[in-house]
Design a protein around this motif. Structure first.
Motif, short mmCIF file in Angstrom:
data_model
loop_
_atom_site.label_atom_id
_atom_site.label_comp_id
_atom_site.label_asym_id
_atom_site.label_seq_id
_atom_site.Cartn_x
_atom_site.Cartn_y
_atom_site.Cartn_z
N TYR A 40 -7.91 -4.71 14.27
CA TYR A 40 -8.14 -6.05 13.72
C TYR A 40 -6.86 -6.88 13.76
CZ TYR A 40 -12.71 -4.75 11.82
OH TYR A 40 -14.02 -4.37 11.69
N GLN A 41 -7.07 -8.18 13.98
CA GLN A 41 -5.98 -9.15 13.93
C GLN A 41 -6.45 -10.37 13.14
OE1 GLN A 41 -5.60 -9.66 18.22
NE2 GLN A 41 -3.60 -8.66 18.18
N MET A 42 -5.52 -11.04 12.48
CA MET A 42 -5.83 -12.27 11.76
C MET A 42 -4.91 -13.37 12.27
SD MET A 42 -5.99 -13.03 7.66
CE MET A 42 -7.41 -11.95 7.43
N LEU A 78 -3.65 -6.24 11.62
CA LEU A 78 -3.91 -5.87 10.23
C LEU A 78 -3.93 -4.36 10.00
CD1 LEU A 78 -6.72 -8.40 9.21
CD2 LEU A 78 -4.28 -8.52 8.68
N ASN A 79 -4.25 -3.59 11.02
CA ASN A 79 -4.37 -2.14 10.83
C ASN A 79 -3.12 -1.51 10.21
OD1 ASN A 79 -6.51 -2.92 12.58
ND2 ASN A 79 -6.76 -0.79 13.22
N PRO A 80 -1.90 -1.95 10.58
CA PRO A 80 -0.71 -1.32 9.97
C PRO A 80 -0.57 -1.57 8.47
CG PRO A 80 -0.13 -2.41 12.03
CD PRO A 80 -1.53 -2.84 11.69
N TYR A 81 -1.32 -2.52 7.92
CA TYR A 81 -1.20 -2.84 6.50
C TYR A 81 -2.18 -2.05 5.63
CZ TYR A 81 1.84 -6.61 7.95
OH TYR A 81 2.87 -7.32 8.50
N ILE A 82 -3.02 -1.24 6.25
CA ILE A 82 -3.93 -0.41 5.46
C ILE A 82 -3.12 0.61 4.67
CG2 ILE A 82 -5.79 1.30 5.60
CD1 ILE A 82 -6.82 -0.24 8.04
N GLY A 83 -3.42 0.68 3.37
CA GLY A 83 -2.66 1.53 2.46
C GLY A 83 -1.55 0.78 1.75
N LYS A 84 -1.34 -0.49 2.12
CA LYS A 84 -0.29 -1.29 1.51
C LYS A 84 -0.89 -2.39 0.63
CE LYS A 84 2.91 -0.46 5.34
NZ LYS A 84 3.79 -1.07 6.37
N THR A 85 -0.05 -2.99 -0.19
CA THR A 85 -0.50 -4.06 -1.08
C THR A 85 -0.47 -5.39 -0.34
OG1 THR A 85 0.34 -2.92 -3.04
CG2 THR A 85 -0.03 -5.30 -3.23
N ILE A 86 -1.56 -6.14 -0.44
CA ILE A 86 -1.61 -7.47 0.15
C ILE A 86 -2.02 -8.47 -0.92
CG2 ILE A 86 -2.18 -6.58 2.45
CD1 ILE A 86 -5.06 -7.58 1.97
N GLU A 87 -1.62 -9.71 -0.72
CA GLU A 87 -2.00 -10.80 -1.64
C GLU A 87 -2.43 -11.99 -0.81
OE1 GLU A 87 0.19 -11.89 -5.44
OE2 GLU A 87 0.76 -13.59 -4.13
N LEU A 88 -3.59 -12.54 -1.12
CA LEU A 88 -4.12 -13.70 -0.43
C LEU A 88 -4.24 -14.84 -1.43
CD1 LEU A 88 -5.92 -10.95 0.58
CD2 LEU A 88 -6.45 -12.58 2.38
N GLN A 89 -3.57 -15.95 -1.16
CA GLN A 89 -3.54 -17.10 -2.06
C GLN A 89 -4.25 -18.28 -1.40
OE1 GLN A 89 0.61 -17.80 -2.82
NE2 GLN A 89 0.83 -16.05 -4.19
N TYR A 90 -5.37 -18.69 -1.96
CA TYR A 90 -6.11 -19.84 -1.46
C TYR A 90 -5.35 -21.11 -1.83
CZ TYR A 90 -9.89 -23.32 -1.25
OH TYR A 90 -10.66 -24.44 -1.01
N GLN A 91 -5.13 -21.98 -0.84
CA GLN A 91 -4.31 -23.18 -1.03
C GLN A 91 -5.14 -24.41 -1.38
OE1 GLN A 91 -0.70 -22.71 -0.68
NE2 GLN A 91 -1.71 -20.71 -0.94
N TYR A 118 -13.97 2.65 12.49
CA TYR A 118 -13.25 1.59 11.79
C TYR A 118 -12.04 2.14 11.04
CZ TYR A 118 -17.42 -0.98 13.01
OH TYR A 118 -18.45 -1.55 13.73
N PRO A 119 -11.00 1.33 10.90
CA PRO A 119 -9.78 1.78 10.21
C PRO A 119 -9.96 1.72 8.69
CG PRO A 119 -9.49 -0.48 10.95
CD PRO A 119 -10.83 -0.04 11.46
N VAL A 120 -10.42 2.80 8.11
CA VAL A 120 -10.71 2.84 6.66
C VAL A 120 -10.16 4.12 6.07
CG1 VAL A 120 -12.50 2.83 4.90
CG2 VAL A 120 -12.81 1.46 6.97
N ASP A 121 -9.37 3.99 5.01
CA ASP A 121 -8.89 5.16 4.26
C ASP A 121 -9.92 5.61 3.23
OD1 ASP A 121 -6.54 5.30 5.66
OD2 ASP A 121 -5.34 4.26 4.14
N ALA A 122 -10.59 4.63 2.60
CA ALA A 122 -11.58 4.96 1.56
C ALA A 122 -12.62 3.85 1.50
CB ALA A 122 -10.89 5.11 0.20
N LYS A 156 -7.62 -0.92 1.51
CA LYS A 156 -8.13 0.43 1.78
C LYS A 156 -8.72 0.57 3.18
CE LYS A 156 -7.38 2.38 -2.25
NZ LYS A 156 -6.55 3.59 -2.39
N GLY A 157 -9.06 -0.55 3.79
CA GLY A 157 -9.63 -0.48 5.14
C GLY A 157 -10.25 -1.81 5.53
N ILE A 158 -10.79 -1.82 6.75
CA ILE A 158 -11.46 -3.00 7.28
C ILE A 158 -12.70 -2.52 8.03
CG2 ILE A 158 -11.18 -5.14 8.59
CD1 ILE A 158 -8.15 -4.53 8.68
N LYS A 159 -13.83 -3.17 7.74
CA LYS A 159 -15.06 -2.83 8.45
C LYS A 159 -15.92 -4.08 8.56
CE LYS A 159 -18.83 0.49 8.83
NZ LYS A 159 -19.62 1.59 8.23
#
Length: 258
Positions: free
Chosen positions: A12-14, A23-36, A203-207, A228-231
């Motif tokens: 996946y790419q964004m 995006l796959n390398p960020y699975i397992g990491k903390t992300i924050e999305l802020q709507y502007q 799909y790249p999913v840990d859980a 945790k993953g993307i599907k």
């Protein structure tokens, strides 16, 4: 989200500005999305206070070829008769070969897509397996075939079951493809393809979430947590929370990741 498919694995790419970020390398990491607090129409680019049909302003929803009725109801397409909101658009999107297919996620469903959208269409739906039933010359015929097969196969994906990874492993998709072809009337059976290979998608999913809870920027300006993953078109976060990215087309969002 954009996708790549390599060796049965989905990447996946964004799009962030003019850049595509994996995006796959960020699975397992903390992300924050802020709507502007800004939505831009995906057709004309103008700011809009409300998004219609996953990304359009109201005017483009009514007039843009990308939002024409046959997008959701392909059997209503009239481009083959020379009738469309924009015939140049129709030449490139409707009057080209389309595939009719079966896909398996929580169950089996029938669907259609342009020949340029394989396997993207199946990835967007979170399908685990898919196979082509037929190749037809335009969108209208694909829609007619899909409507006929709806009497025997579902045409919707249960998104909650799909995200929980409740895959219907007992389904023999090749046998179902053959059954679908035998059901077709002769005028549609001529387009059948019996030698297409079955696609398997991972799909790249840990859980996977046990009880998916849908999030939206219309209610929460900031969404954060462990990815945790993307599907399909969903980001899977901790605490069973899921965010449908496709639903928020045109939303201006700032993303941070650890």
């Amino acid at each position: 989200m954009k996708t790549n498919f390599t060796d049965d694995a989905v990447e996946y790419q964004m799009r962030l500005g003019d850049e595509l970020v994996g995006l796959n390398p960020y699975i397992g990491k903390t992300i924050e999305l802020q709507y502007q607090n800004q939505i831009n129409c995906i057709a004309c680019g103008k700011k809009t206070s409300k998004s219609f049909a996953q990304g359009f302003c109201y005017n483009c929803f009514q007039t843009a070829p990308e939002a024409e009725e046959c997008v959701l109801k392909p059997e209503t397409c009239r481009a083959h008769l020379g009738e469309a909101r924009d015939m140049d658009f129709a030449d490139k999107h409707c009057l080209i070969p389309h595939y009719v297919y079966l896909a398996v996620s929580s169950g089996i469903k029938v669907g259609i897509t342009r020949n340029t959208q394989i396997p993207t269409r199946w990835i967007d739906q979170g399908a685990s397996k898919a196979v082509i039933i037929a190749e037809v010359p335009n969108r209208h015929i694909a829609g007619v075939m899909e409507v006929f097969l709806k009497d025997y196969f579902a045409d919707k994906t249960n998104w909650r079951s799909m995200l929980k990874n409740e895959v219907a492993t007992e389904i023999d998709i090749q046998a179902e493809r053959n059954r679908a072809i035998t059901l077709l009337p002769d005028e549609l059976k001529q387009y059948a393809k019996t030698d297409e290979a079955v696609w398997a998608l991972n799909y790249p999913v840990d859980a996977f979430p046990l009880k998916p809870k849908s999030l939206t920027f219309d209610k929460e300006a900031t969404i954060s947590g462990t990815l945790k993953g993307i599907k399909g078109q969903y980001l899977l976060l901790d605490n069973d929370r899921v965010l449908n990215i496709r639903k928020h087309n045109g939303y201006l969002v700032k993303i941070k990741a650890d």
